[in-house]
Enzyme design. Structure first.
Site, PDB file in Angstrom:
ATOM      1  N   HIS A   1     -25.692   7.294 -38.285  1.00  0.00           N
ATOM      2  CA  HIS A   1     -26.518   8.719 -38.030  1.00  0.00           C
ATOM      3  C   HIS A   1     -27.414   7.513 -37.271  1.00  0.00           C
ATOM      4  CE1 HIS A   1     -29.186  11.665 -37.536  1.00  0.00           C
ATOM      5  NE2 HIS A   1     -30.643  10.737 -37.570  1.00  0.00           N
TER       6      HIS A   1
ATOM      7  N   TYR B   1     -32.013  16.872 -42.291  1.00  0.00           N
ATOM      8  CA  TYR B   1     -30.491  18.336 -41.933  1.00  0.00           C
ATOM      9  C   TYR B   1     -30.980  19.142 -41.677  1.00  0.00           C
ATOM     10  CZ  TYR B   1     -27.015  14.269 -41.009  1.00  0.00           C
ATOM     11  OH  TYR B   1     -26.281  13.026 -40.894  1.00  0.00           O
TER      12      TYR B   1
ATOM     13  N   LYS C   1     -24.147   5.582 -42.364  1.00  0.00           N
ATOM     14  CA  LYS C   1     -23.715   6.376 -43.699  1.00  0.00           C
ATOM     15  C   LYS C   1     -22.836   6.002 -45.142  1.00  0.00           C
ATOM     16  CE  LYS C   1     -24.178  10.481 -40.445  1.00  0.00           C
ATOM     17  NZ  LYS C   1     -23.047  11.638 -39.988  1.00  0.00           N
TER      18      LYS C   1
ATOM     19  N   GLU D   1     -37.863  11.478 -38.588  1.00  0.00           N
ATOM     20  CA  GLU D   1     -36.746  10.684 -39.693  1.00  0.00           C
ATOM     21  C   GLU D   1     -37.089   9.605 -40.108  1.00  0.00           C
ATOM     22  OE1 GLU D   1     -33.234  11.279 -36.847  1.00  0.00           O
ATOM     23  OE2 GLU D   1     -33.142  13.088 -37.304  1.00  0.00           O
TER      24      GLU D   1
ATOM     25  N   ASN E   1     -18.241  10.028 -39.559  1.00  0.00           N
ATOM     26  CA  ASN E   1     -18.682   9.320 -38.481  1.00  0.00           C
ATOM     27  C   ASN E   1     -19.598   8.396 -38.991  1.00  0.00           C
ATOM     28  OD1 ASN E   1     -20.667  11.443 -39.130  1.00  0.00           O
ATOM     29  ND2 ASN E   1     -20.418  12.421 -36.945  1.00  0.00           N
TER      30      ASN E   1
ATOM     31  N   ARG F   1     -27.992   6.545 -28.707  1.00  0.00           N
ATOM     32  CA  ARG F   1     -26.914   7.938 -28.885  1.00  0.00           C
ATOM     33  C   ARG F   1     -25.714   7.468 -28.110  1.00  0.00           C
ATOM     34  NH1 ARG F   1     -27.311  12.215 -32.378  1.00  0.00           N
ATOM     35  NH2 ARG F   1     -26.035  13.363 -31.013  1.00  0.00           N
TER      36      ARG F   1
HETATM   37  P1  DAT Z   1     -24.730  13.663 -34.612  1.00  0.00           P
HETATM   38  O1  DAT Z   1     -24.432  13.347 -35.805  1.00  0.00           O
HETATM   39  O2  DAT Z   1     -23.993  13.751 -33.907  1.00  0.00           O
HETATM   40  O3  DAT Z   1     -26.204  14.080 -34.531  1.00  0.00           O
HETATM   41  P2  DAT Z   1     -25.425  16.419 -35.247  1.00  0.00           P
HETATM   42  O4  DAT Z   1     -26.686  16.917 -35.386  1.00  0.00           O
HETATM   43  O5  DAT Z   1     -24.407  18.133 -35.002  1.00  0.00           O
HETATM   44  O6  DAT Z   1     -23.810  15.094 -34.923  1.00  0.00           O
HETATM   45  O7  DAT Z   1     -24.590  17.195 -36.914  1.00  0.00           O
HETATM   46  C1  DAT Z   1     -24.525  15.632 -38.199  1.00  0.00           C
HETATM   47  C2  DAT Z   1     -23.472  16.023 -39.057  1.00  0.00           C
HETATM   48  O8  DAT Z   1     -22.612  17.084 -39.243  1.00  0.00           O
HETATM   49  C3  DAT Z   1     -22.383  15.016 -38.096  1.00  0.00           C
HETATM   50  O9  DAT Z   1     -22.711  13.270 -37.755  1.00  0.00           O
HETATM   51  C4  DAT Z   1     -21.466  15.141 -38.627  1.00  0.00           C
HETATM   52  C5  DAT Z   1     -21.442  16.599 -39.301  1.00  0.00           C
HETATM   53  N1  DAT Z   1     -20.686  17.493 -38.286  1.00  0.00           N
HETATM   54  C6  DAT Z   1     -21.323  18.223 -37.416  1.00  0.00           C
HETATM   55  N2  DAT Z   1     -20.266  19.395 -36.842  1.00  0.00           N
HETATM   56  C7  DAT Z   1     -19.799  18.898 -37.593  1.00  0.00           C
HETATM   57  C8  DAT Z   1     -18.646  20.056 -38.266  1.00  0.00           C
HETATM   58  N3  DAT Z   1     -17.521  21.236 -37.141  1.00  0.00           N
HETATM   59  N4  DAT Z   1     -17.605  19.700 -39.558  1.00  0.00           N
HETATM   60  C9  DAT Z   1     -18.358  18.548 -39.683  1.00  0.00           C
HETATM   61  N5  DAT Z   1     -18.847  18.405 -40.201  1.00  0.00           N
HETATM   62  C10 DAT Z   1     -19.984  17.893 -39.050  1.00  0.00           C
HETATM   63 MG    MG Z   2     -28.077  14.659 -35.507  1.00  0.00          MG
END
Ligand code: DAT
Ligand code: MG
Length: 149
Positions: free
Chosen positions: A115, A49, A9, A126, A112, A85
């Site tokens: 992705h 997303y 990212k 994707e 974080n 993952r």
């Molecule tokens: P991942 O990236 O582990 O697949 P996700 O698909 O649930 O997680 O969410 C996509 C991204 O959105 C994640 O990497 C960071 C952001 N995100 C997720 N939950 C969040 C939260 N509670 N507050 C802020 N950003 C968040």
């Molecule tokens: Mg995700």
């Protein structure tokens, strides 16, 4: 063989973490199929997303993901979606174990660094969203016979 979509990212690119992250996937034994440094449009990121459309952080997440370059990659290997993952760690770095990308390299859930596709179906979706067919290279890795029984 499975393929997964991995992206460093904007925060990871800015912090100079691309090399560390690529190294982890290479050492694990995955084959690099495609890679490009690219700045995504907000439209592409919103599609990427789309399943989080209802989340309160969706707008900020999309704006942020389109704010700078990301290193988009496709990695291939047996069960690579699940294994990658695990390498990423949990969504929240605070829940991520040391040794994982997020457990080693970041602190904030909104920054974080990486992705990774969560299912084989989403990986396909994707990869199609981020890459054209001619950007994906087919070649035999010399390491293949040493990696797989
Ligand atoms: P991942 O990236 O582990 O697949 P996700 O698909 O649930 O997680 O969410 C996509 C991204 O959105 C994640 O990497 C960071 C952001 N995100 C997720 N939950 C969040 C939260 N509670 N507050 C802020 N950003 C968040
Ligand atoms: Mg995700």
């Amino acid at each position: 063989m499975e393929r997964t979509f991995i992206a460093v990212k904007p925060d990871g690119v800015q912090r100079g973490l691309c090399g560390d992250i690529i190294k982890r996937f290479e050492r694990r034994g995955f084959r690099l199929v495609a890679a490009k440094l690219t700045q995504a449009s907000e439209e592409r990121v919103k599609t990427h997303y789309a399943d989080l459309k209802a989340a309160p952080f969706y707008a900020g997440l999309c704006e942020y993901m389109a704010s700078g370059p990301v290193l988009a990659m496709v990695w291939e290997g047996r069960r690579v979606v699940k294994l990658a993952r695990t390498m990423l760690g949990e969504t929240d770095p605070a829940e991520s174990k040391p040794g994982s990308v997020r457990g080693d390299l970041c602190v904030d859930i909104g920054r974080n660094v990486i992705h990774g596709s969560d299912t084989v179906e989403n990986a396909k979706r994707e990869i199609d969203l981020w890459f054209t067919a001619d950007e994906m290279l087919d070649y035999t890795s010399c390491a293949h016979a040493c990696l797989y029984e």
